[in-house]
Design a protein around this motif. Sequence first.
Motif, PDB file in Angstrom:
ATOM      1  N   THR A 162     -19.194  -9.811  25.474  1.00 43.75           N
ATOM      2  CA  THR A 162     -19.044 -10.152  26.878  1.00 43.75           C
ATOM      3  C   THR A 162     -18.998  -8.855  27.685  1.00 43.75           C
ATOM      4  OG1 THR A 162     -16.635 -10.141  26.692  1.00 43.75           O
ATOM      5  CG2 THR A 162     -17.764 -12.244  26.317  1.00 43.75           C
ATOM      6  N   MET A 163     -18.903  -8.967  28.996  1.00 44.88           N
ATOM      7  CA  MET A 163     -18.859  -7.764  29.830  1.00 44.88           C
ATOM      8  C   MET A 163     -17.663  -6.876  29.495  1.00 44.88           C
ATOM      9  SD  MET A 163     -20.423  -8.600  33.605  1.00 44.88           S
ATOM     10  CE  MET A 163     -19.841 -10.258  33.887  1.00 44.88           C
ATOM     11  N   PRO A 164     -16.443  -7.421  29.371  1.00 46.66           N
ATOM     12  CA  PRO A 164     -15.323  -6.551  29.011  1.00 46.66           C
ATOM     13  C   PRO A 164     -15.501  -5.878  27.646  1.00 46.66           C
ATOM     14  CG  PRO A 164     -14.508  -8.586  29.940  1.00 46.66           C
ATOM     15  CD  PRO A 164     -15.970  -8.777  29.713  1.00 46.66           C
ATOM     16  N   THR A 165     -16.036  -6.606  26.677  1.00 44.81           N
ATOM     17  CA  THR A 165     -16.250  -6.011  25.362  1.00 44.81           C
ATOM     18  C   THR A 165     -17.291  -4.900  25.426  1.00 44.81           C
ATOM     19  OG1 THR A 165     -15.784  -8.178  24.378  1.00 44.81           O
ATOM     20  CG2 THR A 165     -16.748  -6.512  22.953  1.00 44.81           C
ATOM     21  N   GLN A 166     -18.357  -5.139  26.186  1.00 47.90           N
ATOM     22  CA  GLN A 166     -19.392  -4.112  26.327  1.00 47.90           C
ATOM     23  C   GLN A 166     -18.862  -2.892  27.073  1.00 47.90           C
ATOM     24  OE1 GLN A 166     -22.414  -4.084  24.931  1.00 47.90           O
ATOM     25  NE2 GLN A 166     -22.628  -1.998  25.740  1.00 47.90           N
ATOM     26  N   ILE A 167     -17.969  -3.115  28.031  1.00 49.98           N
ATOM     27  CA  ILE A 167     -17.353  -1.984  28.734  1.00 49.98           C
ATOM     28  C   ILE A 167     -16.583  -1.111  27.750  1.00 49.98           C
ATOM     29  CG2 ILE A 167     -15.484  -1.396  30.345  1.00 49.98           C
ATOM     30  CD1 ILE A 167     -16.435  -3.686  32.105  1.00 49.98           C
ATOM     31  N   ARG A 168     -15.851  -1.760  26.861  1.00 53.69           N
ATOM     32  CA  ARG A 168     -15.094  -1.001  25.860  1.00 53.69           C
ATOM     33  C   ARG A 168     -16.026  -0.200  24.946  1.00 53.69           C
ATOM     34  NH1 ARG A 168     -10.704   1.838  24.648  1.00 53.69           N
ATOM     35  NH2 ARG A 168     -10.138   1.703  22.430  1.00 53.69           N
ATOM     36  N   VAL A 169     -17.100  -0.837  24.476  1.00 51.27           N
ATOM     37  CA  VAL A 169     -18.039  -0.164  23.584  1.00 51.27           C
ATOM     38  C   VAL A 169     -18.725   0.996  24.303  1.00 51.27           C
ATOM     39  CG1 VAL A 169     -20.177  -0.451  22.268  1.00 51.27           C
ATOM     40  CG2 VAL A 169     -18.401  -2.210  22.178  1.00 51.27           C
ATOM     41  N   SER A 170     -19.166   0.774  25.530  1.00 52.60           N
ATOM     42  CA  SER A 170     -19.846   1.828  26.288  1.00 52.60           C
ATOM     43  C   SER A 170     -18.923   2.997  26.579  1.00 52.60           C
ATOM     44  CB  SER A 170     -20.405   1.252  27.595  1.00 52.60           C
ATOM     45  OG  SER A 170     -21.357   0.241  27.348  1.00 52.60           O
ATOM     46  N   PHE A 171     -17.673   2.690  26.849  1.00 53.17           N
ATOM     47  CA  PHE A 171     -16.720   3.759  27.135  1.00 53.17           C
ATOM     48  C   PHE A 171     -16.486   4.620  25.904  1.00 53.17           C
ATOM     49  CE2 PHE A 171     -12.267   5.242  27.195  1.00 53.17           C
ATOM     50  CZ  PHE A 171     -12.331   6.076  28.300  1.00 53.17           C
ATOM     51  N   ILE A 172     -16.369   3.990  24.744  1.00 48.94           N
ATOM     52  CA  ILE A 172     -16.119   4.750  23.516  1.00 48.94           C
ATOM     53  C   ILE A 172     -17.323   5.607  23.149  1.00 48.94           C
ATOM     54  CG2 ILE A 172     -15.723   4.530  21.029  1.00 48.94           C
ATOM     55  CD1 ILE A 172     -14.025   2.077  21.617  1.00 48.94           C
ATOM     56  N   THR A 173     -18.513   5.067  23.327  1.00 53.55           N
ATOM     57  CA  THR A 173     -19.707   5.772  22.853  1.00 53.55           C
ATOM     58  C   THR A 173     -20.265   6.770  23.862  1.00 53.55           C
ATOM     59  OG1 THR A 173     -21.084   3.940  23.664  1.00 53.55           O
ATOM     60  CG2 THR A 173     -20.363   3.865  21.351  1.00 53.55           C
ATOM     61  N   ARG A 174     -20.169   6.457  25.166  1.00 51.53           N
ATOM     62  CA  ARG A 174     -20.857   7.310  26.151  1.00 51.53           C
ATOM     63  C   ARG A 174     -19.989   7.769  27.316  1.00 51.53           C
ATOM     64  NH1 ARG A 174     -25.938   3.911  27.740  1.00 51.53           N
ATOM     65  NH2 ARG A 174     -24.519   2.188  27.259  1.00 51.53           N
ATOM     66  N   GLY A 175     -18.740   7.368  27.375  1.00 56.54           N
ATOM     67  CA  GLY A 175     -17.870   7.872  28.427  1.00 56.54           C
ATOM     68  C   GLY A 175     -17.801   6.969  29.637  1.00 56.54           C
ATOM     69  N   ILE A 176     -17.059   7.408  30.645  1.00 60.59           N
ATOM     70  CA  ILE A 176     -16.728   6.552  31.788  1.00 60.59           C
ATOM     71  C   ILE A 176     -17.937   6.257  32.666  1.00 60.59           C
ATOM     72  CG2 ILE A 176     -16.064   8.450  33.329  1.00 60.59           C
ATOM     73  CD1 ILE A 176     -13.762   6.608  34.292  1.00 60.59           C
ATOM     74  N   ASP A 177     -18.876   7.223  32.784  1.00 62.10           N
ATOM     75  CA  ASP A 177     -20.036   6.969  33.635  1.00 62.10           C
ATOM     76  C   ASP A 177     -20.884   5.814  33.111  1.00 62.10           C
ATOM     77  OD1 ASP A 177     -19.317   8.927  35.371  1.00 62.10           O
ATOM     78  OD2 ASP A 177     -20.677  10.458  34.569  1.00 62.10           O
ATOM     79  N   ALA A 178     -20.869   5.610  31.806  1.00 66.50           N
ATOM     80  CA  ALA A 178     -21.691   4.548  31.220  1.00 66.50           C
ATOM     81  C   ALA A 178     -21.168   3.161  31.558  1.00 66.50           C
ATOM     82  CB  ALA A 178     -21.764   4.726  29.707  1.00 66.50           C
ATOM     83  N   ILE A 179     -19.896   3.051  31.918  1.00 64.37           N
ATOM     84  CA  ILE A 179     -19.330   1.722  32.177  1.00 64.37           C
ATOM     85  C   ILE A 179     -19.394   1.348  33.647  1.00 64.37           C
ATOM     86  CG2 ILE A 179     -17.753   2.072  30.242  1.00 64.37           C
ATOM     87  CD1 ILE A 179     -15.488   2.294  32.277  1.00 64.37           C
ATOM     88  N   VAL A 180     -19.785   2.298  34.515  1.00 65.17           N
ATOM     89  CA  VAL A 180     -19.809   2.005  35.945  1.00 65.17           C
ATOM     90  C   VAL A 180     -20.754   0.851  36.276  1.00 65.17           C
ATOM     91  CG1 VAL A 180     -20.435   2.919  38.222  1.00 65.17           C
ATOM     92  CG2 VAL A 180     -19.043   4.288  36.659  1.00 65.17           C
ATOM     93  N   PRO A 181     -21.997   0.804  35.770  1.00 64.77           N
ATOM     94  CA  PRO A 181     -22.885  -0.310  36.138  1.00 64.77           C
ATOM     95  C   PRO A 181     -22.347  -1.681  35.745  1.00 64.77           C
ATOM     96  CG  PRO A 181     -24.151   1.490  35.196  1.00 64.77           C
ATOM     97  CD  PRO A 181     -22.702   1.815  34.966  1.00 64.77           C
ATOM     98  N   ILE A 182     -21.881  -1.818  34.506  1.00 64.77           N
ATOM     99  CA  ILE A 182     -21.411  -3.136  34.080  1.00 64.77           C
ATOM    100  C   ILE A 182     -20.080  -3.484  34.736  1.00 64.77           C
ATOM    101  CG2 ILE A 182     -20.224  -2.306  32.009  1.00 64.77           C
ATOM    102  CD1 ILE A 182     -21.240  -4.860  30.620  1.00 64.77           C
ATOM    103  N   ALA A 183     -19.239  -2.480  34.997  1.00 62.26           N
ATOM    104  CA  ALA A 183     -17.998  -2.746  35.726  1.00 62.26           C
ATOM    105  C   ALA A 183     -18.301  -3.206  37.144  1.00 62.26           C
ATOM    106  CB  ALA A 183     -17.123  -1.503  35.739  1.00 62.26           C
TER     107      ALA A 183
END
Length: 290
Positions: A245-266
């Motif tokens: 889901t979106m929250p799960t993907q946010i967690r995965v993106s944050f771990i792998t690529r950092g905070i900038d990677a989660i901005v679009p889905i957030a």
Amino acid sequence: MSHTDRTRTDTPDRNGDAAGADADPRYRAGREWLPSGLAVPALLGALLLAYFVVPFAVFLLRMRDVAVGAGLADPAVRDAIGTSLLTAPISTAIATVLGVPLAYVLSRASFRGKRLVEALVLLPLVVPPIVGGVMLLTVVGRYTPIGAAAAAVGLPLTGSRAGVVLAQTFVAAPFLVVTARAGFDGVDPRLEEAARTMGYGRLRTVWLVSLPLARNAIAAGIVLTFVRALGEFGATMMVAYTPRTMPTQIRVSFITRGIDAIVPIALALLAVAVIVVVAVQLLVGTPRRR
């Protein structure tokens, strides 16, 4: 009567009107920033409001340095958005269909064990979501009787969209029950009794009287339930880590690529929540002051 007397009689006394306006709290409240005595509560509330607003403002400013379009084009992000947009409405619908009747019963009926039922409704709210996910696994896990039977017929309850719906419903449905019950508590039972004396049955009375009068509270519960389901992470991660889901993907993106990677889905998550809140307000409206 002389012209001077008529002028004095017909012309309003500006000083008198001003004094009357000062004496009338309606005029005084309109000219003051705050009614007297509310300065300290307003200051404390402003601190909390600033705590809410500042993260939003900083987040939106950060968008200028992030390629939002490219982030949303990522297939993993699009799949996560699609999963959330499919499962959250289903979870909300289930919570509404089952939760509104329960809320009405808790509001109108007195029965043995009612306090226990009320406590059970609140239980998912006080249990940490990740613990709630563990509790669900003990019931619908792949090696439990229910989970094994569901998997045998091709409907696994873990690692699937069905598992996401189960987790979202578990953590979000209590918001609907609690809010809808408050709405039914605000409906005067005498109005229902009047409808019953006119020949309406119980269900017809609820449909024509109770539900319309409690609709604003029910709508608020639907919004809270949907937003909570949309943002659910802990229980969903335990029951159905995939599909993400979106929250799960946010967690995965944050771990792998950092905070900038989660901005679009957030941003997508925030936009969906805002759209739903605005849509419900336009459809239902806000209660009028009397």
